[in-house]
Design an enzyme around this catalytic site. Structure first.
Site, PDB file in Angstrom:
ATOM      1  N   GLU A  52      -7.208  -2.355   4.629  1.00 29.78           N
ATOM      2  CA  GLU A  52      -6.447  -3.234   5.529  1.00 29.78           C
ATOM      3  C   GLU A  52      -5.761  -2.470   6.657  1.00 29.78           C
ATOM      4  O   GLU A  52      -5.553  -3.008   7.749  1.00 29.78           O
ATOM      5  CB  GLU A  52      -5.416  -4.059   4.758  1.00 29.78           C
ATOM      6  N   PHE A 114       1.767 -12.795  -9.406  1.00 32.61           N
ATOM      7  CA  PHE A 114       0.700 -11.815  -9.196  1.00 32.61           C
ATOM      8  C   PHE A 114       0.426 -11.652  -7.695  1.00 32.61           C
ATOM      9  O   PHE A 114       0.256 -12.626  -6.977  1.00 32.61           O
ATOM     10  CB  PHE A 114      -0.571 -12.275  -9.919  1.00 32.61           C
ATOM     11  N   GLN A 115       0.411 -10.428  -7.247  1.00 34.49           N
ATOM     12  CA  GLN A 115       0.154 -10.073  -5.834  1.00 34.49           C
ATOM     13  C   GLN A 115       1.153 -10.701  -4.879  1.00 34.49           C
ATOM     14  O   GLN A 115       0.808 -11.109  -3.769  1.00 34.49           O
ATOM     15  CB  GLN A 115      -1.286 -10.394  -5.434  1.00 34.49           C
ATOM     16  N   LYS A 164      -0.538 -19.914  -0.231  1.00 30.71           N
ATOM     17  CA  LYS A 164      -1.835 -20.502  -0.556  1.00 30.71           C
ATOM     18  C   LYS A 164      -1.790 -22.033  -0.567  1.00 30.71           C
ATOM     19  O   LYS A 164      -2.735 -22.692  -0.140  1.00 30.71           O
ATOM     20  CB  LYS A 164      -2.303 -19.970  -1.912  1.00 30.71           C
ATOM     21  N   MET A 480      -1.886  20.819  14.211  1.00 30.43           N
ATOM     22  CA  MET A 480      -0.652  20.715  14.980  1.00 30.43           C
ATOM     23  C   MET A 480       0.546  21.197  14.161  1.00 30.43           C
ATOM     24  O   MET A 480       1.449  21.855  14.686  1.00 30.43           O
ATOM     25  CB  MET A 480      -0.444  19.273  15.449  1.00 30.43           C
TER      26      MET A 480
HETATM   27  C1  LIG Z   1      -0.141   9.544   8.608  1.00 27.01           C
HETATM   28  C2  LIG Z   1       0.397  10.839   9.096  1.00 27.01           C
HETATM   29  N1  LIG Z   1       0.776  11.780   8.222  1.00 27.01           N
HETATM   30  C3  LIG Z   1       1.271  12.968   8.655  1.00 27.01           C
HETATM   31  C4  LIG Z   1       1.410  13.228   9.986  1.00 27.01           C
HETATM   32  C5  LIG Z   1       2.003  14.556  10.473  1.00 27.01           C
HETATM   33  N2  LIG Z   1       1.020  15.282  11.277  1.00 27.01           N
HETATM   34  C6  LIG Z   1       1.022  15.275  12.628  1.00 27.01           C
HETATM   35  S1  LIG Z   1      -0.218  16.147  13.283  1.00 27.01           S
HETATM   36  C7  LIG Z   1      -0.781  16.605  11.780  1.00 27.01           C
HETATM   37  C8  LIG Z   1      -1.986  17.485  11.637  1.00 27.01           C
HETATM   38  C9  LIG Z   1      -3.236  16.787  12.020  1.00 27.01           C
HETATM   39  O1  LIG Z   1      -4.317  17.555  11.594  1.00 27.01           O
HETATM   40  P1  LIG Z   1      -5.783  17.254  12.047  1.00 27.01           P
HETATM   41  O2  LIG Z   1      -6.078  15.818  11.943  1.00 27.01           O
HETATM   42  O3  LIG Z   1      -6.707  18.161  11.321  1.00 27.01           O
HETATM   43  O4  LIG Z   1      -5.769  17.553  13.599  1.00 27.01           O
HETATM   44  P2  LIG Z   1      -5.521  18.892  14.434  1.00 27.01           P
HETATM   45  O5  LIG Z   1      -4.056  18.966  14.720  1.00 27.01           O
HETATM   46  O6  LIG Z   1      -6.016  20.044  13.635  1.00 27.01           O
HETATM   47  O7  LIG Z   1      -6.319  18.629  15.671  1.00 27.01           O
HETATM   48  C10 LIG Z   1       0.019  16.064  10.770  1.00 27.01           C
HETATM   49  C11 LIG Z   1      -0.172  16.305   9.316  1.00 27.01           C
HETATM   50  C12 LIG Z   1       1.022  12.197  10.870  1.00 27.01           C
HETATM   51  N3  LIG Z   1       1.144  12.311  12.178  1.00 27.01           N
HETATM   52  N4  LIG Z   1       0.500  11.031  10.406  1.00 27.01           N
END
Ligand SMILES: Cc1ncc(C[n+]2csc(CCOP(=O)(O)OP(=O)(O)O)c2C)c(N)n1
Length: 566
Positions: A52, A114-115, A164, A480
């Site tokens: 979803e 439920f749900q 529902k 990042m």
């Molecule tokens: C749902 C979610 N969880 C955690 C983060 C924190 N976060 C920001 S950038 C990042 C790393 C992303 O890694 P990747 O997708 O491999 O991309 P890269 O930076 O290596 O291009 C994280 C964990 C986020 N933005 N969103």
């Protein structure tokens, strides 16, 4: 004519011009799904996703690409709670999405049925508005209100919860032609005296900068923005959300500003004497240290949402209204003042300064290595698609490299989670954009971490033969976060190494998509060409330099003087 709530709902959606619904079934919405598959099967394209969260992101991608509200239908309980990240994403970026959730029958609400989940309570802080429909008689009007609220003023997501028994009850169908919601009256027309003050400031300015955000795209003001920029010779910088609202290849474009913005954009904002902010909200990723942001400038802020004015930054001239109307009035006011090319000559020095910043510090990366640089991949994607693709991104370095190296010339071609920064956004958003524009090239620029957050949607693209292309910039890191650890945590790469990833090529094939891989610089172009020539969905796995960084970088809460250039 009497009909059940499910039919009333779908008739109402037809009245709203809805053609596509993204969703996932369940017991509480089974009547609606039944109607969708029988009486209404010719009226809507239904896209069955695998989670979803992806349904909401896809509806959001559809909305960003088309400008029309995206629609999503899911069941009660876990179906609803799985939409929360998608709603929060759309809310932060002001995207019109209408989500319908099933709910347990009204007599069971509050009984831990439920749900059952209190989805109206749960989503109150991350929707523009939400409803629990208590009676089939209210259904059509509620749908009308939901679309009105989602799509007008500062757009945003609206949730409609459908018990529902309401969906099963019989009622009369009568769709309101127009409605008035007394408590909801967005201000569209700008205050003319404020427009005049802004016009005077523009005429006086010696170092103006236009700072344009997503609101320019939302209000369809890109043409007016271009006219204003050209008539006043003002350089334009964009937020991440604003990319595409002014042509990235235009001589007046400074590119993106902020934490990973260009050197010249950040220097220009730091030194300008007038900052004209349009449909942008002074996010902390843009301002850094608030006290030092555009400290030498008078600030004009045009925004449709009065609560976002003066929220983060003190402004000199607030203008509440629709960006397109405000810009049109501003252009009119400047014309009245006889603003002409003669006046633009006084900006020559300012332009020369900006040109010097540009040549001093261009966006750059090492082009001599055999190992693939992620920036090179984005640059090649730009070149081989001739800048004509719709690009979605995940979150992280991939998102910033996409923003820096793909030059967006048109609005609604860059879809990215700016406000919430949602990993897992890009792929389902690409599905939404591709469903809206089946013949356009849609590419999700992804990180190897992010793509794993909604990779199950490979089943969706395979099922509907959606030709979405995914370019994974595979660095084996949550890149990042690793970059922050490198700079600010003494290279302690705590839990950011994700080398134990699946084989993305095999995974693509397992789902019935094409998988391609490039390990060397020479392989990049052939892989992209092959992907673009392939009719169906393709996953491109680019094994890139592991510890490449995104630069420039203004550290969080820092100012331009703290910019790391490298
Ligand atoms: C749902 C979610 N969880 C955690 C983060 C924190 N976060 C920001 S950038 C990042 C790393 C992303 O890694 P990747 O997708 O491999 O991309 P890269 O930076 O290596 O291009 C994280 C964990 C986020 N933005 N969103």
């Amino acid at each position: 004519m009497k009909m059940n709530g499910a039919h009333i709902l779908l008739r109402s959606l037809k009245e709203e011009g809805v053609d596509t619904i993204f969703g996932y079934p369940g017991g509480a919405v089974i009547d609606i799904f039944d109607a969708l598959a029988t009486k209404f099967h010719r009226d809507f394209k239904f896209v069955l996703v695998r989670h979803e969260q992806a349904a909401v992101h896809a509806a959001d991608g559809y909305a960003r690409a088309t400008g029309k509200p995206g629609v999503c239908l899911v069941t009660s309980g876990p179906g609803g709670t799985n939409t929360v990240t998608g709603l929060a994403t759309a809310y932060m970026d002001s995207i019109p999405v209408v989500v319908f959730t099933g709910q347990v029958p009204t007599p069971l609400i509050g009984n831990d049925a439920f749900q059952e989940a209190d989805i109206v309570g749960i989503t109150r802080p991350c929707t523009k508005h939400n409803y629990l429909v208590g009676d089939v008689k209210e259904l059509a009007r509620t749908v009308k209100e939901a679309f009105t609220i989602a799509g007008t003023g500062r757009p945003g997501p609206v949730l409609v919860d459908l018990p529902k028994d309401v969906v099963q009850a019989q009622g009369n169908f009568e769709y309101p032609r127009s409605i008035s919601i007394p408590t909801y009256k967005p201000t569209l027309k700008p205050h003319i005296p404020s427009i005049n003050r802004a016009a005077d400031l523009i005429v006086q300015a010696k170092r103006p900068v236009i700072y344009a955000g997503g609101g320019v795209i939302t209000s369809g003001a890109h043409q007016e923005l271009r006219t204003l920029a050209e008539m006043t010779a003002s350089p334009v910088t964009m937020t991440l959300m604003g990319l595409g609202c002014f042509p990235g290849t235009h001589p007046l474009s400074l590119g993106m500003l902020g934490m990973h913005g260009t050197y010249r954009a950040n220097m220009a904002v730091d030194n300008c004497d007038l900052l004209l902010a349009i449909g942008a909200r002074f996010d902390d990723r843009v301002t850094g240290k608030v006290e030092e942001f555009a400290a030498k400038a008078k600030i004009v802020h045009v925004d449709i949402d009065p609560t976002s004015i003066q929220k983060n930054i003190k402004v000199d001239v607030p203008i509440v209204g629709d960006a397109r109307l405000a810009l049109a009035k501003l252009i009119e006011a400047l014309n009245k003042r006889g603003h002409s090319s003669k006046d633009r000559d006084k900006l020559k020095k300012w332009h020369a300064t900006i040109t010097a910043w540009r040549s001093e510090q261009r966006l750059r990366f090492d082009r001599t290595t055999e190992i693939i640089k992620p920036q090179y991949v984005v640059e090649k994607l730009y070149e081989l698609t001739e800048g004509n693709a719709i690009i979605t991104t995940e979150v992280g370095q991939n998102q910033m490299w996409a923003a820096q190296y793909y030059l967006f010339d048109n609005p609604r071609t860059f879809l990215s989670s700016g406000g919430l920064g949602t990993m897992g956004y890009g792929f389902p958003a690409a599905i939404g954009a591709q469903v809206a524009f089946p013949t356009k090239t849609v590419i999700d620029i992804a990180g190897d971490g992010s793509i794993q957050m909604n990779i199950q949607e490979l089943a969706t693209v395979a099922t509907y033969e959606l030709p979405v292309k995914i370019a994974i910039l595979n660095n084996g890191y949550l890149g990042m976060v690793r970059q922050w650890q490198e700079h600010f945590y003494e290279k302690v790469y705590a839990h950011t190494d994700i080398m134990t990833a699946p084989d993305f090529v095999k995974l693509a094939e397992a789902y019935g998509a094409t998988g391609l891989r490039a390990r060397t610089v020479q392989e990049v172009e052939p892989v992209i060409r092959q992907a673009l020539d392939t009719k169906g969905p393709v996953v491109m796995d680019f094994i890139v330099e592991r510890e490449e960084g995104v630069y420039p970088m203004v550290p969080a809460g820092g100012s331009v003087r703290d910019m790391i250039l490298v």
